[in-house]
Design a protein around this motif. Structure first.
Motif, mmCIF file in Angstrom:
data_model
loop_
_atom_site.group_PDB
_atom_site.id
_atom_site.type_symbol
_atom_site.label_atom_id
_atom_site.label_comp_id
_atom_site.label_asym_id
_atom_site.label_seq_id
_atom_site.Cartn_x
_atom_site.Cartn_y
_atom_site.Cartn_z
ATOM 1 N N PRO A 120 16.327 26.105 6.606
ATOM 2 C CA PRO A 120 16.477 25.282 5.399
ATOM 3 C C PRO A 120 15.202 24.560 4.971
ATOM 4 O O PRO A 120 15.077 24.187 3.799
ATOM 5 N N TRP A 121 14.254 24.353 5.881
ATOM 6 C CA TRP A 121 13.021 23.649 5.507
ATOM 7 C C TRP A 121 11.936 24.588 4.983
ATOM 8 O O TRP A 121 10.825 24.159 4.703
ATOM 9 N N HIS A 122 12.260 25.848 4.834
ATOM 10 C CA HIS A 122 11.296 26.803 4.277
ATOM 11 C C HIS A 122 11.509 26.955 2.770
ATOM 12 O O HIS A 122 12.507 27.524 2.333
ATOM 13 N N TRP A 123 10.581 26.453 1.984
ATOM 14 C CA TRP A 123 10.542 26.795 0.569
ATOM 15 C C TRP A 123 10.032 28.228 0.458
ATOM 16 O O TRP A 123 9.054 28.597 1.130
ATOM 17 N N HIS A 124 10.667 29.045 -0.385
ATOM 18 C CA HIS A 124 10.246 30.441 -0.472
ATOM 19 C C HIS A 124 10.532 31.032 -1.848
ATOM 20 O O HIS A 124 11.509 30.689 -2.503
ATOM 21 N N ALA A 125 9.626 31.912 -2.253
ATOM 22 C CA ALA A 125 9.805 32.763 -3.430
ATOM 23 C C ALA A 125 9.442 34.169 -2.982
ATOM 24 O O ALA A 125 8.670 34.349 -2.040
ATOM 25 N N PHE A 126 10.020 35.186 -3.638
ATOM 26 C CA PHE A 126 9.717 36.548 -3.194
ATOM 27 C C PHE A 126 9.784 37.539 -4.340
ATOM 28 O O PHE A 126 10.389 37.291 -5.379
ATOM 29 N N TRP A 127 9.183 38.722 -4.095
ATOM 30 C CA TRP A 127 9.135 39.792 -5.088
ATOM 31 C C TRP A 127 8.728 41.096 -4.401
ATOM 32 O O TRP A 127 8.264 41.094 -3.251
ATOM 33 N N GLY A 128 8.936 42.199 -5.106
ATOM 34 C CA GLY A 128 8.510 43.490 -4.598
ATOM 35 C C GLY A 128 7.065 43.761 -4.952
ATOM 36 O O GLY A 128 6.597 43.375 -6.020
ATOM 37 N N ILE A 156 6.744 37.409 0.400
ATOM 38 C CA ILE A 156 7.417 36.118 0.420
ATOM 39 C C ILE A 156 6.362 35.020 0.479
ATOM 40 O O ILE A 156 5.583 34.943 1.436
ATOM 41 N N GLU A 157 6.324 34.169 -0.528
ATOM 42 C CA GLU A 157 5.425 33.017 -0.563
ATOM 43 C C GLU A 157 6.137 31.841 0.099
ATOM 44 O O GLU A 157 7.288 31.535 -0.245
ATOM 45 N N HIS A 166 14.707 26.444 -1.747
ATOM 46 C CA HIS A 166 15.111 26.361 -0.347
ATOM 47 C C HIS A 166 16.604 26.111 -0.314
ATOM 48 O O HIS A 166 17.255 25.900 -1.341
ATOM 49 N N HIS A 167 17.173 26.150 0.876
ATOM 50 C CA HIS A 167 18.606 25.950 1.042
ATOM 51 C C HIS A 167 18.878 24.665 1.816
ATOM 52 O O HIS A 167 18.022 24.180 2.557
ATOM 53 N N ILE A 168 20.057 24.125 1.636
ATOM 54 C CA ILE A 168 20.439 22.896 2.321
ATOM 55 C C ILE A 168 20.968 23.194 3.716
ATOM 56 O O ILE A 168 20.619 22.527 4.690
ATOM 57 N N LYS A 169 21.807 24.229 3.824
ATOM 58 C CA LYS A 169 22.459 24.561 5.093
ATOM 59 C C LYS A 169 22.056 25.927 5.641
ATOM 60 O O LYS A 169 22.073 26.137 6.840
ATOM 61 N N LYS A 170 21.735 26.845 4.765
ATOM 62 C CA LYS A 170 21.639 28.248 5.165
ATOM 63 C C LYS A 170 20.360 28.584 5.913
ATOM 64 O O LYS A 170 19.261 28.329 5.437
ATOM 65 N N THR A 171 20.523 29.184 7.086
ATOM 66 C CA THR A 171 19.452 29.904 7.776
ATOM 67 C C THR A 171 19.712 31.376 7.547
ATOM 68 O O THR A 171 20.839 31.852 7.693
ATOM 69 N N GLU A 172 18.668 32.118 7.193
ATOM 70 C CA GLU A 172 18.856 33.512 6.808
ATOM 71 C C GLU A 172 17.771 34.401 7.396
ATOM 72 O O GLU A 172 16.607 34.016 7.469
ATOM 73 N N ASP A 173 18.191 35.560 7.844
ATOM 74 C CA ASP A 173 17.245 36.621 8.162
ATOM 75 C C ASP A 173 17.099 37.497 6.924
ATOM 76 O O ASP A 173 18.093 38.009 6.391
ATOM 77 N N ILE A 174 15.874 37.668 6.463
ATOM 78 C CA ILE A 174 15.563 38.516 5.326
ATOM 79 C C ILE A 174 14.893 39.771 5.879
ATOM 80 O O ILE A 174 13.850 39.683 6.543
ATOM 81 N N ILE A 175 15.486 40.935 5.605
ATOM 82 C CA ILE A 175 15.070 42.187 6.219
ATOM 83 C C ILE A 175 14.691 43.188 5.136
ATOM 84 O O ILE A 175 15.474 43.425 4.208
ATOM 85 N N ASN A 176 13.522 43.766 5.250
ATOM 86 C CA ASN A 176 13.138 44.842 4.342
ATOM 87 C C ASN A 176 13.852 46.099 4.819
ATOM 88 O O ASN A 176 13.501 46.682 5.846
ATOM 89 N N ARG A 177 14.863 46.544 4.066
ATOM 90 C CA ARG A 177 15.672 47.695 4.447
ATOM 91 C C ARG A 177 15.115 49.016 3.920
ATOM 92 O O ARG A 177 15.601 50.079 4.300
ATOM 93 N N GLY A 178 14.106 48.952 3.066
ATOM 94 C CA GLY A 178 13.534 50.195 2.588
ATOM 95 C C GLY A 178 12.902 50.057 1.221
ATOM 96 O O GLY A 178 13.206 49.138 0.456
ATOM 97 N N GLY A 179 12.006 50.966 0.923
ATOM 98 C CA GLY A 179 11.326 50.943 -0.366
ATOM 99 C C GLY A 179 9.899 50.455 -0.213
ATOM 100 O O GLY A 179 9.171 50.881 0.698
ATOM 101 N N ALA A 180 9.499 49.547 -1.067
ATOM 102 C CA ALA A 180 8.129 49.049 -1.101
ATOM 103 C C ALA A 180 7.965 47.845 -0.169
ATOM 104 O O ALA A 180 8.780 47.591 0.714
ATOM 105 N N THR A 181 6.912 47.077 -0.383
ATOM 106 C CA THR A 181 6.616 45.884 0.408
ATOM 107 C C THR A 181 7.325 44.677 -0.197
ATOM 108 O O THR A 181 7.343 44.510 -1.420
#
Length: 229
Positions: free
Chosen positions: A170-178, A124-125, A106-121
């Motif tokens: 910042p309170w979202h713990w997350h892991a991700f993969w294709g 995000i856990e 997770h991040h301390i300060k960062k809020t982020e939009d994560i966008i699938n721009r193309g390809g597979a699925t």
């Protein structure tokens, strides 16, 4: 990671991004000497804000299974945040290969939009951060996806198809993969510093160590302190 492998990943990743119409800024394609001249001739922001190529195996030496490709296109500064004006945002392009995990963090300060721009699925856990900072194994996860609030179970996987996005706080713990192939990912966020704003669940590093078996074609942001000082 060997420098020769890094060079190959940059070339392959650039080709993949271009296949979706994304071309990196001109400084991306400079060789080390050219980039040093660019930085000296008014381009210090590239060095100081860590813009550019970023390939990490999180120091584990297993990039195929545990790794991530990134390119930081733009990034403001904490000084701008303090003033409340100027570049208050950041943008990155990422590539996650099939089953290539970006580990739980997770991040301390960062809020982020994560966008699938193309390809597979993009998978995000997600977990909610507990009061002690750890992953809460039981608390539901409330998360915004394309303007719609959703509630997931702890550890549930969110799947984003091309065009879909999620807002991670910042309170979202997350892991991700294709899943099903390689994924091109856009990241839009507030200003962030990758050297200090990543908290990993396991004791791993943000940047890998490079074995110099050949010359770099392009520098990584983790090379800047050595090459562009």
């Amino acid at each position: 990671m060997k420098r020769s492998i890094v060079n190959e990943i940059i070339a392959e990743s650039d080709k993949f991004m271009r296949s979706f119409g994304f071309v990196m800024p001109p400084f991306a394609y400079l060789n080390p000497t050219g980039l040093k001249s660019y930085v000296t001739d008014g381009g210090a922001m590239v060095r100081d804000h860590m813009l550019g190529w970023d390939i990490t195996d999180y120091g584990q030496g297993n990039y195929e299974d545990l790794g991530l490709f990134l390119f930081t296109v733009r990034n403001g500064s904490d000084a701008n945040v303090t003033r409340g004006m100027g570049m208050l945002y950041a943008e990155k392009m990422l590539i996650s290969n099939e089953n290539q995990i970006s580990p739980m963090h997770h991040h301390i300060k960062k809020t982020e939009d994560i966008i699938n721009r193309g390809g597979a699925t993009l998978v995000i856990e997600l977990f909610t951060r507990a009061p002690d900072g750890s992953c809460d194994p039981n608390a539901p996860v409330e998360v915004m996806t394309d303007g719609r609030m959703r509630t997931l179970k702890a550890g549930e996987c969110l799947r984003l198809e091309p065009g879909e996005s999620v807002t991670l706080e910042p309170w979202h713990w997350h892991a991700f993969w294709g899943e099903g192939g390689r994924v091109l990912i856009g990241e839009v966020s507030n200003v962030n510093d990758d050297r200090t704003d990543n908290i990993f669940r396991e004791p791993i590093g943000r940047f890998g160590t490079i074995e110099e078996d050949t010359d770099p074609v392009h520098l990584l942001v983790s090379d800047y302190d050595k090459w562009l000082a």
